[in-house]
Design a protein around this motif. Structure first.
Motif, short mmCIF file in Angstrom:
data_model
loop_
_atom_site.label_atom_id
_atom_site.label_comp_id
_atom_site.label_asym_id
_atom_site.label_seq_id
_atom_site.Cartn_x
_atom_site.Cartn_y
_atom_site.Cartn_z
N GLY A 47 21.53 46.64 1.14
CA GLY A 47 21.48 45.28 1.67
C GLY A 47 22.84 44.76 2.10
N LEU A 48 22.82 43.71 2.85
CA LEU A 48 24.02 43.05 3.35
C LEU A 48 24.28 41.81 2.50
CD1 LEU A 48 26.08 42.71 5.75
CD2 LEU A 48 24.35 41.25 6.79
N LEU A 49 25.53 41.63 2.10
CA LEU A 49 25.91 40.45 1.33
C LEU A 49 26.53 39.44 2.28
CD1 LEU A 49 26.06 39.20 -1.48
CD2 LEU A 49 28.26 40.33 -1.79
N LEU A 50 25.87 38.30 2.42
CA LEU A 50 26.30 37.25 3.33
C LEU A 50 26.80 36.07 2.50
CD1 LEU A 50 26.41 36.00 6.20
CD2 LEU A 50 24.07 35.24 5.82
N VAL A 51 28.05 35.67 2.72
CA VAL A 51 28.66 34.62 1.91
C VAL A 51 28.92 33.39 2.77
CG1 VAL A 51 30.63 34.01 0.46
CG2 VAL A 51 29.77 36.35 0.45
N ILE A 52 28.32 32.28 2.39
CA ILE A 52 28.59 30.98 3.00
C ILE A 52 29.54 30.28 2.04
CG2 ILE A 52 27.62 28.84 3.91
CD1 ILE A 52 26.58 31.43 5.28
N SER A 53 30.79 30.14 2.44
CA SER A 53 31.82 29.65 1.54
C SER A 53 32.60 28.52 2.19
CB SER A 53 32.76 30.81 1.18
OG SER A 53 33.78 30.39 0.33
N ALA A 54 32.73 27.41 1.47
CA ALA A 54 33.49 26.25 1.94
C ALA A 54 33.71 25.33 0.74
CB ALA A 54 32.71 25.51 3.03
N PRO A 55 34.64 24.40 0.87
CA PRO A 55 34.81 23.42 -0.22
C PRO A 55 33.55 22.58 -0.40
CG PRO A 55 36.65 23.33 1.33
CD PRO A 55 35.59 24.20 1.95
N SER A 56 33.45 21.92 -1.55
CA SER A 56 32.31 21.03 -1.82
C SER A 56 32.16 20.02 -0.68
CB SER A 56 32.53 20.29 -3.14
OG SER A 56 32.58 21.19 -4.19
#
Length: 161
Positions: A47-56
């Motif tokens: 599988g592919l690991l998709l990261v949605i990352s941002a400050p709160s």
């Protein structure tokens, strides 16, 4: 089963075989190269690991909702947090809620793929959840803070951030 190439996806225009270049060392220590074609069905897609990352407050949840609506095969990994539930939040939907002591115990037991302290609360992604889904060939989306995103990128360079 052999590991699949990075995307694991095959276009309808490709043949259902994959050519591999193999390297072997003979009895004298010389590397012998050759090519081999293996039927695609022998591959196990990772599988592919998709990261949605941002400050709160950066809009991660909105982006994630759109992605999940557009791809029913995408799995959302529900994080664990030490903060108390807010009004309307449901255990297992937005977060798995744990006391700070429970969270710290899980951390000591290496139960987290990544974790971070954000605004005095602990947040983490269960390692077992990610490992099982990726090994099963499922794509997994994470909604995590920048600290966690950097940890994932360090640990999994082929993750998509």
């Amino acid at each position: 089963m052999l590991p699949c190439p990075p995307t694991g996806r095959i276009s309808p225009f490709q043949s259902p075989t994959i050519a591999l270049t193999l390297g072997q060392t003979d009895a004298f220590g010389s590397e012998q190269r050759g090519a081999m074609t293996i039927p695609f069905y022998q591959y196990k897609r990772r599988g592919l690991l998709l990261v949605i990352s941002a400050p709160s407050g950066g809009g991660k949840s909105v982006v994630l909702q759109k992605l999940l609506a557009g791809d029913p095969g995408l799995i959302y990994s529900v994080s664990v947090t030490s903060r108390p539930p807010r009004a309307g939040e449901v255990e297992g939907r937005e977060y798995h809620f744990a006391s700070r002591e429970q969270f710290e115990k899980m951390s000591r037991e290496n139960a987290f793929y990544e974790w971070a302290e954000v605004h005095g609360n602990l947040y983490g992604t269960r390692e077992e959840t990610i490992r099982k889904a990726l090994e099963a060939g499922k794509d997994v989306a994470l909604d995590i803070d920048v600290q966690g995103g950097m940890d994932v990128k360090w640990r999994t360079p082929d993750a998509v951030l």
